[in-house]
Design an enzyme around this catalytic site. Sequence first.
Site, PDB file in Angstrom:
ATOM      1  N   CYS A  86       0.810  -1.229   0.000  1.00 12.33           N
ATOM      2  CA  CYS A  86       0.000   0.000   0.000  1.00 12.33           C
ATOM      3  C   CYS A  86       0.840   1.276   0.000  1.00 12.33           C
ATOM      4  O   CYS A  86       0.347   2.348  -0.311  1.00 12.33           O
ATOM      5  CB  CYS A  86      -0.951  -0.008   1.192  1.00 12.33           C
ATOM      6  SG  CYS A  86      -2.079  -1.404   1.148  1.00 12.33           S
ATOM      7  N   HIS A 141      -3.906   7.137   3.085  1.00 10.61           N
ATOM      8  CA  HIS A 141      -4.169   5.827   2.489  1.00 10.61           C
ATOM      9  C   HIS A 141      -5.601   5.431   2.855  1.00 10.61           C
ATOM     10  O   HIS A 141      -6.037   5.611   3.985  1.00 10.61           O
ATOM     11  CB  HIS A 141      -3.172   4.806   3.035  1.00 10.61           C
ATOM     12  CG  HIS A 141      -3.450   3.410   2.590  1.00 10.61           C
ATOM     13  ND1 HIS A 141      -3.715   3.104   1.279  1.00 10.61           N
ATOM     14  CD2 HIS A 141      -3.518   2.240   3.283  1.00 10.61           C
ATOM     15  CE1 HIS A 141      -3.925   1.801   1.179  1.00 10.61           C
ATOM     16  NE2 HIS A 141      -3.820   1.253   2.382  1.00 10.61           N
ATOM     17  N   ASN A 167     -10.149  -0.417  -0.434  1.00 14.75           N
ATOM     18  CA  ASN A 167      -8.695  -0.285  -0.317  1.00 14.75           C
ATOM     19  C   ASN A 167      -8.057  -0.720  -1.642  1.00 14.75           C
ATOM     20  O   ASN A 167      -8.097  -1.901  -1.983  1.00 14.75           O
ATOM     21  CB  ASN A 167      -8.195  -1.155   0.841  1.00 14.75           C
ATOM     22  CG  ASN A 167      -6.695  -1.060   1.043  1.00 14.75           C
ATOM     23  OD1 ASN A 167      -5.982  -0.506   0.204  1.00 14.75           O
ATOM     24  ND2 ASN A 167      -6.214  -1.611   2.143  1.00 14.75           N
TER      25      ASN A 167
HETATM   26  N1  COA Z   1     -18.780  -9.697   7.792  1.00 21.73           N
HETATM   27  C1  COA Z   1     -19.314 -10.050   8.980  1.00 21.73           C
HETATM   28  N2  COA Z   1     -18.583 -10.445  10.008  1.00 21.73           N
HETATM   29  C2  COA Z   1     -17.249 -10.494   9.858  1.00 21.73           C
HETATM   30  C3  COA Z   1     -16.637 -10.151   8.644  1.00 21.73           C
HETATM   31  C4  COA Z   1     -17.456  -9.734   7.594  1.00 21.73           C
HETATM   32  N3  COA Z   1     -16.961  -9.361   6.397  1.00 21.73           N
HETATM   33  N4  COA Z   1     -15.301 -10.280   8.790  1.00 21.73           N
HETATM   34  C5  COA Z   1     -15.079 -10.704  10.042  1.00 21.73           C
HETATM   35  N5  COA Z   1     -16.263 -10.835  10.690  1.00 21.73           N
HETATM   36  C6  COA Z   1     -16.507 -11.243  12.068  1.00 21.73           C
HETATM   37  C7  COA Z   1     -15.351 -12.011  12.665  1.00 21.73           C
HETATM   38  O1  COA Z   1     -15.436 -13.379  12.327  1.00 21.73           O
HETATM   39  C8  COA Z   1     -15.557 -11.769  14.140  1.00 21.73           C
HETATM   40  O2  COA Z   1     -16.567 -12.636  14.588  1.00 21.73           O
HETATM   41  P1  COA Z   1     -16.487 -13.289  16.045  1.00 21.73           P
HETATM   42  O3  COA Z   1     -16.497 -12.132  17.007  1.00 21.73           O
HETATM   43  O4  COA Z   1     -17.713 -14.123  16.091  1.00 21.73           O
HETATM   44  O5  COA Z   1     -15.210 -14.067  16.080  1.00 21.73           O
HETATM   45  C9  COA Z   1     -16.128 -10.363  14.217  1.00 21.73           C
HETATM   46  O6  COA Z   1     -16.624 -10.075  12.884  1.00 21.73           O
HETATM   47  C10 COA Z   1     -15.088  -9.307  14.581  1.00 21.73           C
HETATM   48  O7  COA Z   1     -13.942  -9.536  13.786  1.00 21.73           O
HETATM   49  P2  COA Z   1     -12.678  -8.610  13.932  1.00 21.73           P
HETATM   50  O8  COA Z   1     -11.634  -9.055  12.981  1.00 21.73           O
HETATM   51  O9  COA Z   1     -12.320  -8.481  15.358  1.00 21.73           O
HETATM   52  O10 COA Z   1     -13.304  -7.216  13.447  1.00 21.73           O
HETATM   53  P3  COA Z   1     -12.636  -5.804  13.459  1.00 21.73           P
HETATM   54  O11 COA Z   1     -13.476  -4.854  14.204  1.00 21.73           O
HETATM   55  O12 COA Z   1     -11.182  -5.850  13.795  1.00 21.73           O
HETATM   56  O13 COA Z   1     -12.757  -5.389  11.935  1.00 21.73           O
HETATM   57  C11 COA Z   1     -11.379  -5.244  10.015  1.00 21.73           C
HETATM   58  C12 COA Z   1     -12.102  -6.159  10.971  1.00 21.73           C
HETATM   59  C13 COA Z   1     -10.642  -6.095   8.988  1.00 21.73           C
HETATM   60  C14 COA Z   1     -12.390  -4.347   9.319  1.00 21.73           C
HETATM   61  C15 COA Z   1     -10.382  -4.369  10.811  1.00 21.73           C
HETATM   62  O14 COA Z   1      -9.640  -5.185  11.677  1.00 21.73           O
HETATM   63  C16 COA Z   1      -9.452  -3.617   9.916  1.00 21.73           C
HETATM   64  O15 COA Z   1      -9.848  -2.767   9.158  1.00 21.73           O
HETATM   65  N6  COA Z   1      -8.126  -3.893  10.039  1.00 21.73           N
HETATM   66  C17 COA Z   1      -7.136  -3.212   9.254  1.00 21.73           C
HETATM   67  C18 COA Z   1      -7.209  -3.700   7.873  1.00 21.73           C
HETATM   68  C19 COA Z   1      -6.338  -2.911   6.966  1.00 21.73           C
HETATM   69  O16 COA Z   1      -6.359  -1.724   7.012  1.00 21.73           O
HETATM   70  N7  COA Z   1      -5.600  -3.619   6.155  1.00 21.73           N
HETATM   71  C20 COA Z   1      -4.830  -3.075   5.148  1.00 21.73           C
HETATM   72  C21 COA Z   1      -3.732  -2.266   5.666  1.00 21.73           C
HETATM   73  S1  COA Z   1      -3.033  -1.570   4.302  1.00 21.73           S
END
Ligand code: COA
Length: 317
Positions: free
Chosen positions: A113, A244, A274
């Site tokens: 990224c 970003h 993204n």
């Molecule tokens: N739809 C519904 N539920 C989902 C899901 C989706 N697309 N993806 C994950 N879940 C669920 C998980 O399984 C988890 O369920 P559980 O509590 O029963 O185990 C719950 O949602 C929470 O998951 P979690 O990963 O803790 O959510 P989060 O609040 O951290 O959000 C992201 C997930 C990916 C949106 C967040 O972590 C994020 O944006 N991270 C950074 C990603 C990023 O920027 N990456 C690129 C960097 S360049």
Amino acid sequence: MIHARIAGTGSYLPQKILTNFDLEKMVDTSDLWIRERTGIEQRHIAADGETTVDMAERAARAALDMAGCRPQEVDFIAFGTTTPDMVFPNCGVLLQARLGCRGAPAFSLETACSGFMYALSIADKFVRTGEAKRALVIGAETLSRIVDWNDRSTAVLFGDGAGAVLLEPADSPGIISTHLHADGTYRNLLYCGGGMDLSQTRRTIAMSGNEVFRVAVGTLGRAIEETLRANGVERSDLNWLVPHQANLRIIQATARRLDLPMERVITTVQEHGNTSAASVPLALDTAVRAGRIKRGELLLLEAFGGGFTWASGLVRY
Ligand code: COA
């Protein structure tokens, strides 16, 4: 003393749009979950046969048009991508052939990224030393080809697109400073196999979302502080944050650290998802063409991605 300024910006998004509602039919997710956790409402997906270089060419030609520069005049191409058309020739070279600027040095770099920011930093240095006069800087990705469309934790995040800027020499700094960093000890938090290490069997994006989120917020906070401090600039001097576009909540956290109201933050993640290396130049071009970012304004750019790699920069547009 020679400086580099942004003479033109351009971008391209593929026609096909994949909404959160479309994704609801593909994996166990919901529009509400995606919007609440990421801000994303839709993303663009490349057509069958449409490649990273196809999209980059459209973005590059738009940037050249804005700058009033003929494609043959380009004498340097720095191309950030993690989804190259081929192992080699690199995407910069493939683009060079299409633009007809034969002989111009052209390369691509894979810092995920942060790819555009790394490319911008390198191109800036070539313009400032007088070795390049019309430097094309690209960020372009077809992430849809490395996403596991059955994995709801990543499939909802990414999109395709391309962005470009053309740098030209100037008397006063346009690219004021850039700051690049990496820490490879985080390699397992966000990665994609598919290279020549055949023991890496996963060929789609793998991510520990929670941990990436936490490190991204802290690291980007420190990166923007570094950029302000290096230039003796106050938060209140900034006109725009061009971050970003990974997650609206990460962007909001960075804006809070800068005491910037969200009205002064360019956000396109809602419509683009993204797009990795394409995200900063896409956001920049979108804001320039909407008449939001104007000549003379002070911008803070930042990016964070797999590696981890991260970068920030101060730009007088
Ligand atoms: N739809 C519904 N539920 C989902 C899901 C989706 N697309 N993806 C994950 N879940 C669920 C998980 O399984 C988890 O369920 P559980 O509590 O029963 O185990 C719950 O949602 C929470 O998951 P979690 O990963 O803790 O959510 P989060 O609040 O951290 O959000 C992201 C997930 C990916 C949106 C967040 O972590 C994020 O944006 N991270 C950074 C990603 C990023 O920027 N990456 C690129 C960097 S360049």
